[in-house]
Design a protein around this motif. Structure first.
Motif, PDB file in Angstrom:
ATOM      1  N   PHE A 134      16.522  23.833  36.415  1.00 50.64           N
ATOM      2  CA  PHE A 134      15.760  24.453  37.795  1.00 50.64           C
ATOM      3  C   PHE A 134      14.715  25.387  37.478  1.00 50.64           C
ATOM      4  O   PHE A 134      14.830  25.931  36.371  1.00 50.64           O
ATOM      5  CB  PHE A 134      16.753  25.330  38.651  1.00 50.64           C
ATOM      6  CG  PHE A 134      18.078  24.290  39.314  1.00 50.64           C
ATOM      7  CD1 PHE A 134      18.998  24.486  38.270  1.00 50.64           C
ATOM      8  CD2 PHE A 134      18.271  23.708  40.308  1.00 50.64           C
ATOM      9  CE1 PHE A 134      20.390  23.827  38.771  1.00 50.64           C
ATOM     10  CE2 PHE A 134      19.341  23.047  40.604  1.00 50.64           C
ATOM     11  CZ  PHE A 134      20.410  22.906  39.789  1.00 50.64           C
ATOM     12  N   GLY A 192      21.623  23.519  43.685  1.00 52.85           N
ATOM     13  CA  GLY A 192      20.862  24.620  43.487  1.00 52.85           C
ATOM     14  C   GLY A 192      21.461  25.826  44.459  1.00 52.85           C
ATOM     15  O   GLY A 192      22.284  25.769  45.293  1.00 52.85           O
ATOM     16  N   ARG A 199      14.082  20.926  40.813  1.00 52.79           N
ATOM     17  CA  ARG A 199      15.080  20.875  40.231  1.00 52.79           C
ATOM     18  C   ARG A 199      14.671  19.494  39.434  1.00 52.79           C
ATOM     19  O   ARG A 199      14.107  18.610  39.981  1.00 52.79           O
ATOM     20  CB  ARG A 199      16.337  20.681  40.913  1.00 52.79           C
ATOM     21  CG  ARG A 199      16.084  19.964  42.262  1.00 52.79           C
ATOM     22  CD  ARG A 199      17.313  20.350  43.035  1.00 52.79           C
ATOM     23  NE  ARG A 199      18.722  19.710  42.363  1.00 52.79           N
ATOM     24  CZ  ARG A 199      19.815  19.765  43.090  1.00 52.79           C
ATOM     25  NH1 ARG A 199      19.949  20.231  44.508  1.00 52.79           N
ATOM     26  NH2 ARG A 199      20.945  19.633  42.526  1.00 52.79           N
ATOM     27  N   LEU A 241      14.265  28.553  45.233  1.00 49.28           N
ATOM     28  CA  LEU A 241      14.222  27.226  44.373  1.00 49.28           C
ATOM     29  C   LEU A 241      12.862  26.697  44.467  1.00 49.28           C
ATOM     30  O   LEU A 241      12.437  26.181  45.697  1.00 49.28           O
ATOM     31  CB  LEU A 241      15.176  26.228  44.902  1.00 49.28           C
ATOM     32  CG  LEU A 241      15.461  24.897  44.106  1.00 49.28           C
ATOM     33  CD1 LEU A 241      15.762  25.245  42.747  1.00 49.28           C
ATOM     34  CD2 LEU A 241      16.423  24.241  44.832  1.00 49.28           C
ATOM     35  N   TYR A 297      12.939  28.523  39.368  1.00 49.31           N
ATOM     36  CA  TYR A 297      13.031  29.424  40.546  1.00 49.31           C
ATOM     37  C   TYR A 297      11.801  30.398  40.556  1.00 49.31           C
ATOM     38  O   TYR A 297      11.391  30.661  39.426  1.00 49.31           O
ATOM     39  CB  TYR A 297      14.230  30.391  40.710  1.00 49.31           C
ATOM     40  CG  TYR A 297      15.501  29.717  41.216  1.00 49.31           C
ATOM     41  CD1 TYR A 297      16.303  28.675  40.385  1.00 49.31           C
ATOM     42  CD2 TYR A 297      15.905  29.888  42.427  1.00 49.31           C
ATOM     43  CE1 TYR A 297      17.420  28.471  40.795  1.00 49.31           C
ATOM     44  CE2 TYR A 297      17.013  29.107  42.906  1.00 49.31           C
ATOM     45  CZ  TYR A 297      17.694  28.106  42.156  1.00 49.31           C
ATOM     46  OH  TYR A 297      19.050  27.635  42.682  1.00 49.31           O
ATOM     47  N   SER A 323      26.102  28.433  47.080  1.00 48.67           N
ATOM     48  CA  SER A 323      25.736  27.142  46.723  1.00 48.67           C
ATOM     49  C   SER A 323      27.012  25.958  47.155  1.00 48.67           C
ATOM     50  O   SER A 323      27.913  26.500  47.550  1.00 48.67           O
ATOM     51  CB  SER A 323      25.219  26.630  45.405  1.00 48.67           C
ATOM     52  OG  SER A 323      26.615  26.560  44.718  1.00 48.67           O
ATOM     53  N   THR A 335      20.861  29.211  46.990  1.00 53.50           N
ATOM     54  CA  THR A 335      20.266  29.812  47.989  1.00 53.50           C
ATOM     55  C   THR A 335      20.461  31.364  47.840  1.00 53.50           C
ATOM     56  O   THR A 335      21.826  31.822  47.972  1.00 53.50           O
ATOM     57  CB  THR A 335      20.559  29.701  49.367  1.00 53.50           C
ATOM     58  OG1 THR A 335      20.330  28.008  49.846  1.00 53.50           O
ATOM     59  CG2 THR A 335      19.870  30.119  50.524  1.00 53.50           C
TER      60      THR A 335
END
Lengths: 110, 111
Positions: free
Chosen positions: A34, B99, A49, A46, A36, B94, B101
């Motif tokens: 990922f 992913g 990904r 985010l 960020y 999550s 938050t």
């Protein structure tokens, strides 16, 4: 053990120049990677990904398993791209734990 | 509307005090986390809870105690605060995979 390395603490580019933020990882299995982004004093968001293979705000990143890299690229930097960028890895075990790199501060100058 | 909310946003306190930071998520996520971001901006996981069950506990001093009353809440209680605890603490959530938050962070300053 899973590890993420971002070799550049600070990257300074001029507006309109190409950007590449480097990320290398160490993990014995098949990780998920990922990116960020954290704008000044804000929450981490985010950006990308690797499994979705999409482009967000003009940024792309390709997972290179041979080189164990997941570099973030943008062809033309904009002033609003100035932020802290973190590369992160999630392994296949360990409770969905994300391991973050140390971050790269991107500064786009006019 | 806020997906992951933390309170307070700022916390200034004296050494030796006990303080709590609260986190709530309304995303229906199963897993919640606490991360610490130090003065060099390094992000390190502290704890992770899945459906109120502790699943990750990194090498964090036992002065730090997380509590999850339900899967939408994960609070962090810190006893006997030290100068080195000054940092920004981020809560995140999550699904079991996916992913994170993140919340907007709590800036803790110990004086």
């Amino acid at each position: 053990a899973q590890r993420v390395t971002q070799p550049e603490k600070l990257l300074s580019v001029f507006k309109g120049a190409p950007v590449e933020l480097k990320c290398n990882y160490s993990y014995s299995g098949s990780p998920e990677l990922f990116w960020y982004v954290q704008y000044s004093r804000q929450r981490l968001q985010l950006l990308l990904r690797h499994i979705s293979r999409e482009s967000i705000k003009g940024f792309t990143a390709d997972l290179n398993k041979g080189e164990t890299s997941f570099h973030l690229k943008k062809p033309f930097a904009q002033e609003e791209d100035s932020a802290m960028y973190y590369c992160a890895l999630r392994g296949t075990g360990g409770g969905n734990k994300l391991t973050f790199g140390t971050g790269t501060q991107l500064k786009v100058e006019l | 509307d806020t997906a992951v909310s933390q309170t307070p946003k700022y916390l200034v306190t004296q050494m030796g005090n006990d303080k709590s930071i609260k986190c709530e998520q309304n995303l229906g996520h199963d897993t919640m986390y606490w991360y610490k971001q130090d003065s060099k901006k390094f992000l390190k996981i502290m704890f992770s809870y899945n459906n109120k069950e502790l699943i990750i506990n990194e090498t964090v001093p036992n002065r730090f105690s997380p509590k999850s009353p339900d899967k939408a809440h994960l609070n962090l209680h810190i006893n006997s605060l030290e100068l080195g605890d000054s940092a920004v603490y981020f809560c995140a959530s999550s699904l079991n995979i996916g992913g994170y938050t993140f919340g907007s962070g709590t800036r803790l300053t110990v004086v």
